[in-house]
Design a protein around this motif. Structure first.
Motif: not given
Ligand code: NAD
Ligand code: MG
Length: 403
Positions: A262-275, A286-293
């Motif tokens: 199962v492959l997943a994509q993770l990240g903070n919920p901020d639309m700038r990542t997919p954009i 770089a998108s300006g989104v904080d790195m997921l902790d």
């Protein structure tokens, strides 16, 4: 330099897009912006990114924008109307079009970008829901690059092989696990849903979005539209798509393969990542989104959706299975019902009722996508009929609510 047109630049996705683009001035140049009526924000955006064209929905709003930009040196050419929208979506200097208008109102400009062979950054999921066959055909015929912005579909895109055969089964995919936050009413008792307000419905726990998609998230119609969106984008039947409620919105969707992976994509919920992903693909920027902790996330929860509390999900599965004009009716009735709910003309649970009544009234017919024109005329006519019927049903509901 990559030339960009942002359709719906004053909305939530539009603003996030400009945020990402402005971080990379050597890479992107914004050539055109469009908005409905928000003159103030459009004027600010024109001063910030200095586009060549700015399009407003009508002559009145365009006039106000011209006045607002009277002092600007070298101002953009201000245009109005649907033709102007299609014009900026197809300008030869535009390489990529961000389709971020909300609702079926974005269909014609999205389709124009597809026909012109642009890189199409698709946020406007309703365009794909109402005209999936027509839009996918236009993309195939013109060689346009279609990149999903919807976070779930962008995640799925990232989890699929870059080169894949037609049909997901041949790529070894068993299922797509489409994650859903469950929205603001995930734990609200069914009996209380009839009385929730537009403000409560728009207060999404994880994402900050426009009002229409926020209500769709609360009814889970958003997930329903996303099922249909995924069927078109990834060439797969609805049976292979499973909705998984995942309240943290850290996993943005998953792909399950026949070898057990199962492959997943993770990240903070901020639309700038997919954009950012879609703007730069196949590179990364770089998108300006904080790195997921991952330590502060600590845990990830999953639960099945509750279809009895979210009838819109069931109705969307029905539309996805029926195909043809069924998704057109689903979407049109939903747009009318959501607007009526936001105007406090109907209650929250009436949204699903209106959609179901409209679907029951309009028989599903096949959409002829063999040539783009006849299919489109048919889709636009069914869209119009469904809106009219939904309005009639709303008028029929109103007296009982007032009494
Ligand atoms: P929004 O309401 O914040 O913005 C909509 C934009 O479209 C605005 O710029 C508005 O001026 C313009 N617009 C509205 N009606 C128009 C019309 N009739 N003609 C021309 N322009 C019009 O919406 P949003 O949240 O940015 O969503 C935009 C699209 O992206 C929707 O299809 C939504 O489903 C999708 N999407 C949004 C998010 C999100 O996080 N906001 C996530 C995934 C997908
Ligand atoms: Mg989404």
């Amino acid at each position: 330099m990559i030339g960009i047109a942002v359709l719906g630049s004053t909305g939530s996705i539009g603003v996030s897009t400009l945020d990402v683009v402005q971080r990379h001035p050597q890479r992107f140049r914004v050539l055109a912006l469009s908005a409905h009526r928000n003159v103030e924000r459009m004027a600010e955006q024109c001063l910030a990114v200095r586009p060549r064209f700015a399009v407003m929905v009508d002559a009145e709003a365009a006039g106000q924008l011209r006045d607002a930009l009277a002092e600007m040196s070298d101002p953009p050419e201000v245009l109005a109307g649907a033709d102007a929208l299609e014009r900026i979506a197809t300008l030869p200097e535009v390489d990529a079009v961000m389709a971020a208008i909300v609702g079926a109102a974005g269909l014609m400009s999205t389709l124009a970008a597809a026909k012109a062979g642009k890189r199409l950054l698709l946020a406007n999921k309703e365009a794909l829901v109402v005209a999936g066959a027509i839009l996918m055909r236009a993309v195939a015929d013109s060689g346009a690059e279609l990149l999903p912005i919807d976070s779930e579909h962008n995640a799925i895109f990232q989890c699929l092989p870059a080169q894949r055969p037609e049909g997901l089964e041949r790529a070894g995919v068993e299922r797509i696990l489409l994650t859903a936050s469950g929205g603001p009413f995930r734990n609200t008792p069914a009996a209380d849903l009839a009385r929730v307000t537009p403000e409560q419905a728009c207060a999404h726990p994880n994402w900050s979005m426009g009002r229409k998609i926020s209500v769709d998230s609360a009814t889970m119609m958003n997930k329903g539209l996303e099922i249909i969106e995924a069927c078109w984008l990834f060439d797969t039947p609805p049976e292979r798509i499973q909705v998984v409620v995942h309240p943290q919105s850290v996993i943005h969707s998953m792909v399950q393969y026949n070898d057990g992976s199962v492959l997943a994509q993770l990240g903070n919920p901020d639309m700038r990542t997919p954009i950012a992903h879609a703007l730069a693909w196949p590179e990364r920027i770089a998108s300006g989104v904080d790195m997921l902790d991952i330590f502060s996330v600590a845990r990830l929860d999953f639960e099945p959706p509750a279809p009895e509390r979210f009838p819109c999900l069931r109705l969307a599965y029905r539309a996805a299975r029926e195909g043809g004009t069924a998704p057109v009716v689903l979407n049109a009735a939903n747009e009318i019902a959501v607007e009526a709910f936001l105007d406090e003309r109907i209650g929250f649970t009436d949204i699903g009722r209106i959609v179901e009544m409209t679907m029951d009234q309009l028989p599903t017919v096949a959409v002829d996508a063999s040539g783009p024109r006849q299919g489109l005329t048919q889709v636009l006519e069914v869209d119009r009929q469904a809106r009219e019927l939904a309005e009639q049903s709303i008028a029929g509901l109103a007296p009982t609510r007032v009494g």
